[in-house]
Structure formats: C-alpha cells, structure tokens
Design a protein around this motif. Sequence first.
Motif, PDB file in Angstrom:
ATOM      1  N   THR A   1       0.827  -1.212   0.000  1.00  0.00           N
ATOM      2  CA  THR A   1       0.000   0.000   0.000  1.00  0.00           C
ATOM      3  C   THR A   1       0.858   1.256   0.000  1.00  0.00           C
ATOM      4  O   THR A   1       0.396   2.318  -0.432  1.00  0.00           O
ATOM      5  CB  THR A   1      -0.947   0.036   1.215  1.00  0.00           C
ATOM      6  N   GLY A   2       2.093   1.147   0.464  1.00  0.00           N
ATOM      7  CA  GLY A   2       2.969   2.308   0.470  1.00  0.00           C
ATOM      8  C   GLY A   2       3.676   2.559  -0.842  1.00  0.00           C
ATOM      9  O   GLY A   2       4.295   3.612  -1.017  1.00  0.00           O
ATOM     10  N   LEU A   3       3.565   1.620  -1.789  1.00  0.00           N
ATOM     11  CA  LEU A   3       4.294   1.757  -3.044  1.00  0.00           C
ATOM     12  C   LEU A   3       3.815   2.932  -3.895  1.00  0.00           C
ATOM     13  O   LEU A   3       4.535   3.385  -4.777  1.00  0.00           O
ATOM     14  CB  LEU A   3       4.189   0.464  -3.865  1.00  0.00           C
ATOM     15  N   GLU A   4       2.583   3.400  -3.660  1.00  0.00           N
ATOM     16  CA  GLU A   4       2.117   4.510  -4.485  1.00  0.00           C
ATOM     17  C   GLU A   4       2.620   5.862  -3.978  1.00  0.00           C
ATOM     18  O   GLU A   4       2.230   6.903  -4.495  1.00  0.00           O
ATOM     19  CB  GLU A   4       0.584   4.500  -4.588  1.00  0.00           C
ATOM     20  N   GLY A   5       3.504   5.837  -2.989  1.00  0.00           N
ATOM     21  CA  GLY A   5       4.153   7.070  -2.581  1.00  0.00           C
ATOM     22  C   GLY A   5       3.575   7.730  -1.365  1.00  0.00           C
ATOM     23  O   GLY A   5       3.936   8.858  -1.040  1.00  0.00           O
ATOM     24  N   SER A   6       2.679   7.049  -0.657  1.00  0.00           N
ATOM     25  CA  SER A   6       2.087   7.609   0.549  1.00  0.00           C
ATOM     26  C   SER A   6       2.288   6.665   1.713  1.00  0.00           C
ATOM     27  O   SER A   6       2.195   5.457   1.585  1.00  0.00           O
ATOM     28  CB  SER A   6       0.597   7.852   0.344  1.00  0.00           C
ATOM     29  N   GLY A   7       2.537   7.213   2.870  1.00  0.00           N
ATOM     30  CA  GLY A   7       2.643   6.370   4.047  1.00  0.00           C
ATOM     31  C   GLY A   7       1.328   6.165   4.754  1.00  0.00           C
ATOM     32  O   GLY A   7       1.232   5.294   5.622  1.00  0.00           O
ATOM     33  N   PHE A   8       0.304   6.951   4.426  1.00  0.00           N
ATOM     34  CA  PHE A   8      -0.910   6.935   5.241  1.00  0.00           C
ATOM     35  C   PHE A   8      -2.162   6.443   4.518  1.00  0.00           C
ATOM     36  O   PHE A   8      -3.091   5.975   5.151  1.00  0.00           O
ATOM     37  CB  PHE A   8      -1.189   8.354   5.775  1.00  0.00           C
ATOM     38  N   SER A   9      -2.213   6.560   3.200  1.00  0.00           N
ATOM     39  CA  SER A   9      -3.461   6.230   2.516  1.00  0.00           C
ATOM     40  C   SER A   9      -3.807   4.751   2.613  1.00  0.00           C
ATOM     41  O   SER A   9      -4.972   4.368   2.482  1.00  0.00           O
ATOM     42  CB  SER A   9      -3.393   6.640   1.046  1.00  0.00           C
ATOM     43  N   GLY A  10      -2.821   3.880   2.846  1.00  0.00           N
ATOM     44  CA  GLY A  10      -3.110   2.458   2.971  1.00  0.00           C
ATOM     45  C   GLY A  10      -3.475   2.017   4.371  1.00  0.00           C
ATOM     46  O   GLY A  10      -3.861   0.852   4.578  1.00  0.00           O
ATOM     47  N   LEU A  11      -3.405   2.916   5.359  1.00  0.00           N
ATOM     48  CA  LEU A  11      -3.663   2.517   6.744  1.00  0.00           C
ATOM     49  C   LEU A  11      -5.102   2.066   7.002  1.00  0.00           C
ATOM     50  O   LEU A  11      -5.321   1.158   7.809  1.00  0.00           O
ATOM     51  CB  LEU A  11      -3.274   3.654   7.698  1.00  0.00           C
ATOM     52  N   PRO A  12      -6.109   2.675   6.359  1.00  0.00           N
ATOM     53  CA  PRO A  12      -7.457   2.115   6.543  1.00  0.00           C
ATOM     54  C   PRO A  12      -7.551   0.658   6.096  1.00  0.00           C
ATOM     55  O   PRO A  12      -8.264  -0.139   6.701  1.00  0.00           O
ATOM     56  CB  PRO A  12      -8.333   3.026   5.677  1.00  0.00           C
ATOM     57  N   MET A  13      -6.820   0.291   5.027  1.00  0.00           N
ATOM     58  CA  MET A  13      -6.848  -1.092   4.561  1.00  0.00           C
ATOM     59  C   MET A  13      -6.140  -2.027   5.540  1.00  0.00           C
ATOM     60  O   MET A  13      -6.697  -3.039   5.955  1.00  0.00           O
ATOM     61  CB  MET A  13      -6.202  -1.209   3.184  1.00  0.00           C
ATOM     62  N   THR A  14      -4.908  -1.687   5.930  1.00  0.00           N
ATOM     63  CA  THR A  14      -4.175  -2.576   6.839  1.00  0.00           C
ATOM     64  C   THR A  14      -4.862  -2.653   8.195  1.00  0.00           C
ATOM     65  O   THR A  14      -4.881  -3.714   8.824  1.00  0.00           O
ATOM     66  CB  THR A  14      -2.723  -2.095   7.012  1.00  0.00           C
ATOM     67  N   GLY A  15      -5.447  -1.542   8.639  1.00  0.00           N
ATOM     68  CA  GLY A  15      -6.176  -1.584   9.909  1.00  0.00           C
ATOM     69  C   GLY A  15      -7.403  -2.468   9.828  1.00  0.00           C
ATOM     70  O   GLY A  15      -7.665  -3.262  10.738  1.00  0.00           O
ATOM     71  N   SER A  16      -8.158  -2.352   8.739  1.00  0.00           N
ATOM     72  CA  SER A  16      -9.357  -3.185   8.575  1.00  0.00           C
ATOM     73  C   SER A  16      -8.994  -4.666   8.512  1.00  0.00           C
ATOM     74  O   SER A  16      -9.652  -5.515   9.128  1.00  0.00           O
ATOM     75  CB  SER A  16     -10.107  -2.771   7.306  1.00  0.00           C
ATOM     76  N   LEU A  17      -7.952  -4.991   7.758  1.00  0.00           N
ATOM     77  CA  LEU A  17      -7.519  -6.389   7.664  1.00  0.00           C
ATOM     78  C   LEU A  17      -7.024  -6.910   9.009  1.00  0.00           C
ATOM     79  O   LEU A  17      -7.275  -8.065   9.356  1.00  0.00           O
ATOM     80  CB  LEU A  17      -6.426  -6.525   6.601  1.00  0.00           C
ATOM     81  N   ALA A  18      -6.331  -6.068   9.758  1.00  0.00           N
ATOM     82  CA  ALA A  18      -5.854  -6.481  11.076  1.00  0.00           C
ATOM     83  C   ALA A  18      -7.024  -6.778  12.011  1.00  0.00           C
ATOM     84  O   ALA A  18      -7.012  -7.772  12.752  1.00  0.00           O
ATOM     85  CB  ALA A  18      -4.963  -5.400  11.671  1.00  0.00           C
ATOM     86  N   GLY A  19      -8.047  -5.906  11.975  1.00  0.00           N
ATOM     87  CA  GLY A  19      -9.209  -6.127  12.820  1.00  0.00           C
ATOM     88  C   GLY A  19      -9.983  -7.369  12.430  1.00  0.00           C
ATOM     89  O   GLY A  19     -10.590  -8.037  13.284  1.00  0.00           O
ATOM     90  N   ALA A  20      -9.963  -7.706  11.133  1.00  0.00           N
ATOM     91  CA  ALA A  20     -10.710  -8.873  10.672  1.00  0.00           C
ATOM     92  C   ALA A  20      -9.921 -10.161  10.833  1.00  0.00           C
ATOM     93  O   ALA A  20     -10.478 -11.195  11.245  1.00  0.00           O
ATOM     94  CB  ALA A  20     -11.092  -8.688   9.202  1.00  0.00           C
TER      95      ALA A  20
END
Length: 540
Positions: A450-469
């Motif tokens: 998720t960080g490959l597109e040049g942002s450190g934060f835009s992928g956090l909703p995805m990794t957080g959701s997957l972690a919670g699930a």
Amino acid sequence: MHLTAAHWIYLAGVVVIIGVMIARKNVVVPAVVATFLTAWVYTGSLVRGLSSIFNAGMTAASELFDIFLIIALITALLGALRAMGAERRMVRPFQGLMRNGRTAFFVLAAVTYLISLFFWPTPAVPLIGAILLPAAIRAGLPAVGAAAAIAIAGQGMALSSDYIIQVAPGLSAKAAGVSTGSVADKAMVLSLVTGAVALAFVYWRTRRSIRPLDADNLLRWESAAEESETVVAGAAGSRAAGSRTLAAVAATTDTTTTTGGAGTGTDADAPEPTAAPPGAEAGTLGGGAVASVAAAGGGPEDGRHAGRAKIFAVLVPLCFAALVVYMLLGKFTTLVPATQGSDAAALVGGVATLLLFAASLSRDGAQGLSTSASHLVDGLVFAFKAMGVVIPIAGFFFLGNSDYAATILGLDPHAKPPALLFDLVAAGQQYIPHNALILSVSILLIGMVTGLEGSGFSGLPMTGSLAGALGPAAHVSPSALAALGQMGSVWTGGGVLIAWSSLLAVAGVARVQVETLVRYCFVPVLVGLAAAVLVSVLAF
C-alpha cells in the motif's frame, strides 16, 4: 457463511485498489467507484448507491476530523515559530556536539527524530538541512550517510510511530476497531526496533567513509551543489509527486517562498504523501508534508525579534517535553490521570494552540490577532491538502465495517448492518494461516504494497481493517497487526524505501541522488522490519 454479490464486489474493490497502489497511481477514483457499486448492489437502489458516495465521505471525515485538526494546529504553530526565526534557534545548540563524523551521525539522527515526533519529518528536513547538515558534513560524515540518518530517524522512526500527534495510529485503530493508544504503544516499540537496527546497519556501512573534521569537507560538498540539484530536479520531474518536495531544498536557503501542501497522491494534480504526514507526513501524512514550512508563512529571523525568538526556542521544547513527561506519568504511575487515545492528541493540540497565539502576539502585538488566524487557516488548508485524499479511501474501508455500514448505506437504524470485510474473512477462515508469524509477515507485506504509491498513510485504513478482521480469527492481537501494517506502509511510502516519495526532499538537501539513497537504506530497513516482526510475534 453465504456471500452475496455485494461481498464479491467489495472484495474486487479491495483487489483493484491494491493493484492501483502497486502501479503507483492515485486510488481515490477506484475507492469511490467501489463504494458506489457495493452500495448499489447491496441495497438494490441506484439512489442509495449514489448517496453512499457522499455518506462514506461524511462518515470518514467525521471520524478523522480530530486528526485533521491536530495537523492544522501543529502546522500553524510551526508557521508562527518560523515567522520569528525561533525554529532555527531550537537546533543550533546541537551544532557544537558534532566534533567528528561518528558523533555527527548520531546527533543528526537524534535531533531529526525528536523534531519529527512533534512537527512531522518533512517540515523538519529544511531545518535540519540548513542548520545541522552542513555541520555534520564538516565533521567528516559522508553526505549519503547523513541523508540516510535523517530519512531513517525522521521519515521512518518518527513518522511510523507518530506517537505524539497520533495521526497514523488513529487511522489504523479506527479501521481495526481498537483503541488508538494500544496501536500507538505497539507502533512506538516496533518503530524503535526497526529504526535502531536500520541505523546500526547504516552506521556500520558508513563508518569507513567518515573523514577527520575539516572545513574542506564542507567545501567539497558545496562544490557539487549545482550538479546535485540538477539530478534532483530531473528525478522530481519524472514523478509529479516529487516536484513539490523540492520546496524543501529552496526553504533551506530561504531563497524561495513556496505555498501549498503535500498529501498522498502521485498524479500531477494530487497532493503528495504526508507525512506526511504524514504524512506526512503525510508523509505523506504522512509521509510527508514537504511544503508545510513554506506554506505556514513567515521568514528568516531579524534583529527586532531575536530576543523573542530565543525565548520561544526554549519555551516550545520545554512545553512539549513537560507534556511528554505528563503523559508518561499517566501511563506508568498513578500520580496523574492516564492520557488515552484522543486525549493525548487533544492535549498536544491545546498546547500547540496556546503557543501559536503566544508566538503571534509576541511578534506582532495587536496585529497578532490577525496573524494567529492566518496561521491557523494556513494549517487547515495544509491539513486538507495533506490528508484529504485519505477520506474517500477510508470511506470505502469503513463500508466494510458494520459499525459504519448502516450510516453509509442509509439503512434503517434498527436494521442489522452488513459486515462485508469480516464476512469475507469468516468465509475464508479455513484458509487463513493460524500461525502468528505468517500472518504478521503477510500484514507487513500488504502494508508495504500500500505504500508503493508514494504515501505512508493512505493504505492505513486497509491494513487496519484487515488487522481487525484477521487478528481474532488467527488469535493474534489486532492492534499488533495494525501496528505492523503501519510499519510496512509508512516505512515504504513515508519516505525511506521508494524514490517517488518525500525522500526526494532528503536527497535534495543532502545533495545526493535519490536512487543512491534508496539503495543505501533498502537492506538496513528490511532487516529492521524483519526484527520488528519477530518482536511483535514474541512480545505482543
């Protein structure tokens, strides 16, 4: 578990978003389209599908506004300090500690880390580049080693934990359905482990290139300025995201005043990573917010404000240090009430606001009433440029969470909301590895993707959701998984492992090729992230 067409469309949306991130494109359009199609198919109503686009944005904005506000307040404070020259005075005392290249490496890393914890790393880059970097080069530290120390300590360690401002932990925690404090604490530990290993590795590689203290070291470095700036400008032109980061280079010499902000996109019209930070920056976030110092306004110190600049150069660090001590006392003792989650961000925001007003009134007198408001407006503008792109992305992943799905879909309050993401995980539970190490590595890798597109934060909703699930199904702490995903995303896109991020700003002020800097940091950071995975599995 019976999966409906809406589940499959939601899953397709996740896959498409990951694919777009790998291609280093902005993911706002895929996120909005996926939200619309999922809601339309689930409700069977085109009208509700269209309404869900707005509802998802509103839900995400309301949940994340505290994050936007703290970014705005910190940026406004930095603008007020820069207007009187106090931000430069805060780091000048550290110049005297750089008596040789070895001490310069660690002083540079330590000061970058401390400043980046409170102001985010990329606004700190011009400051470090103007004040401390020349002293480190003169002490004998090679430019690439100095740049690596700045990137790892600031863009990596400080931004990946984001322990003071708590933008990154807030995004991860909200998506994972856990407390911000639990993610922040684990992210702090993992960031220190990753950073310590990476810094040790880089120092070991750099030690043989360190020269004795000599003014000629600085002259040789400065003589390559024209050639290096040409290389950096060419790298920036190849990626639209990097073009804005060159504002940091201009800010180091005060030859240019740049306005605007940075966020999480890589397209020409999209904001850059924060920091940005976030993000951030924010880097984006957060990575990083490259032009935040210039965006905040102000100019170099002059004689009229020298005395006040000295006062605030001492007062601001003391206030934040006292705040950190208070928070630590609340965490580890019963002397003061514990500060949890949003309470910590509220304290930081309150202190930053009062310091902003004090600095503006001290410098401008009655006119400070207007300049305080101007700095605050600049901070809000920057916050939305830096983090606005996260809203539609977070809205899509909030749609997969039953806590927010009813509001986004416009369902009756008494109706049972869907849990699209968790239903998908439950349906595939038999295929989920119940091994903590495998799952932790998987979440880390997803974060890095998720960080490959040049942002450190835009992928956090995805990794957080997957972690919670995924966490409960595999009997692994969701907060630990969310913190690991945060490590992967921010260390990659926040400005350490890829050249098309705010790492361009670091390379620019150090006058080294950004590709060289990426190669120099790559193996040390990967080893550090591997150590973080082991610590997470064994300790959490």
